[in-house]
Design an enzyme around this catalytic site. Structure first.
Site, PDB file in Angstrom:
ATOM      1  N   LYS A 161     -43.896  -8.659   6.423  1.00 58.26           N
ATOM      2  CA  LYS A 161     -44.569  -8.169   5.210  1.00 58.26           C
ATOM      3  C   LYS A 161     -43.606  -7.838   4.074  1.00 58.26           C
ATOM      4  CE  LYS A 161     -48.800  -6.203   7.148  1.00 58.26           C
ATOM      5  NZ  LYS A 161     -49.686  -5.024   7.108  1.00 58.26           N
ATOM      6  N   ASP A 188     -54.253  -3.914   1.891  1.00 59.71           N
ATOM      7  CA  ASP A 188     -54.458  -2.814   2.853  1.00 59.71           C
ATOM      8  C   ASP A 188     -54.941  -1.538   2.157  1.00 59.71           C
ATOM      9  OD1 ASP A 188     -53.807  -4.134   5.212  1.00 59.71           O
ATOM     10  OD2 ASP A 188     -51.667  -3.708   4.992  1.00 59.71           O
TER      11      ASP A 188
END
Ligand code: ATR
Length: 278
Positions: free
Chosen positions: A66, A102
């Site tokens: 990520k 997210d």
């Protein structure tokens, strides 16, 4: 020829995202396919460039890439840069954009669970990538946030960086400071577990020290979704608190990515059923 998207991770075989997105494509009659993309750490840059070369519409990114993908992208949103992680790549005619879905996924899951975060007081356990997205989302909702983490220096870095961005004070405490934690929880409306503690195969583990009482007025948001009911959720339920499990954040971060790639509203019920069936 179908349009391709996929998930890059290492390992990635456990991911539930392919089933969730493929169910959505099928339900909408779209000729799209979502693939497992196992990418070893040494090949991250090549893999990201490969998305452009192969004409992928985009990709999701998971552990451990990520952060690493960011340098290979053409643009990264302000939000993803502040969080320090990209979980969604969008290919806009050859320009690769990095997003983090997210934070918004967390807010949607929280609201769907009946909790309104605006101006609330929250205690977040953890200071890793998931915690950073959640603290970002909470500060954007003008919440007052305390971060409790095993490694205090990591909590302090998170608090300093995101606190400065939102001009807010973020308190930090060590995860084993029983009295300080109890005092913070007594004042809080929301507790979030953003550590990986409690995840199978260590499902007996609980991130909150046993001695710390959970007030019944609290809402617990648990990010761990394997098992569906963690030891912490069971404990909070016994204490009379409201609990929201982690599947909602997985669903909603995926739904936001789906809409970014396709421009089509995601079939949430289909996606939720695909996740629950796994
Ligand atoms: P993610 O991207 O999923 O958030 P991460 O960045 O590795 O993953 O962060 C994991 C979080 O779980 C961290 O807050 C970590 O605490 P440390 O910063 O002290 O490492 C926390 N964590 C993991 N295992 C833990 C354990 N056994 N006890 C307490 N905290 C733990």
């Amino acid at each position: 020829m179908p349009t391709y998207v996929g998930i890059m991770g290492w390992p990635v075989a456990h991911s539930r995202s392919p089933a969730m997105h493929n169910a959505a494509f099928e339900a909408l009659g779209m000729d799209w396919e979502y693939l497992f993309l196992p990418v070893a750490p040494a090949h991250v840059d090549d893999a990201v460039r490969g998305l452009r070369a192969l004409g992928f519409a985009g990709a999701n990114v998971t552990v451990p890439h990520k952060q690493a993908v960011m340098s290979a992208l053409d643009r990264v949103t302000v939000e993803a840069r502040a969080i320090g992680a990209v979980n969604t790549i969008v290919n806009r005619d050859g320009v690769l954009e990095g997003h983090n879905t997210d934070a918004i996924g967390f807010l949607r899951a929280l609201r769907e669970g009946g909790f309104e975060p605006r101006d609330c007081r929250a205690v977040v356990l953890g200071a890793g990538g998931a915690a950073r997205a959640i603290v970002y989302a909470l500060l954007a909702a003008r919440a007052t946030v305390t971060v409790a983490n095993r490694t205090l220096s990591r909590a302090r870095r998170l608090a300093d960086e995101l606190g400065a961005l939102f001009r807010a004070h973020v308190s930090t405490i060590p995860l084993n400071a029983v009295q300080a934690l109890e005092a913070a929880l007594a004042r809080a409306d929301l507790l979030v577990n953003a550590t990986s503690v409690g995840m199978a195969p260590h499902a007996d583990a609980c991130p909150l020290p046993e001695e710390v009482a959970i007030p019944p007025s609290l809402t617990l948001y648990e990010t761990v979704y394997t098992p569906r009911e963690t030891a912490l959720v069971a404990r909070a339920r016994r204490a009379g608190a409201t609990t929201i499990d982690g599947l909602g954040m997985l669903l909603h971060q995926g739904a936001v990515a789906f809409e970014l790639w396709t421009g089509t509203p995601p079939p949430l019920d289909v996606m939720r059923r695909a996740l629950e069936a796994q």
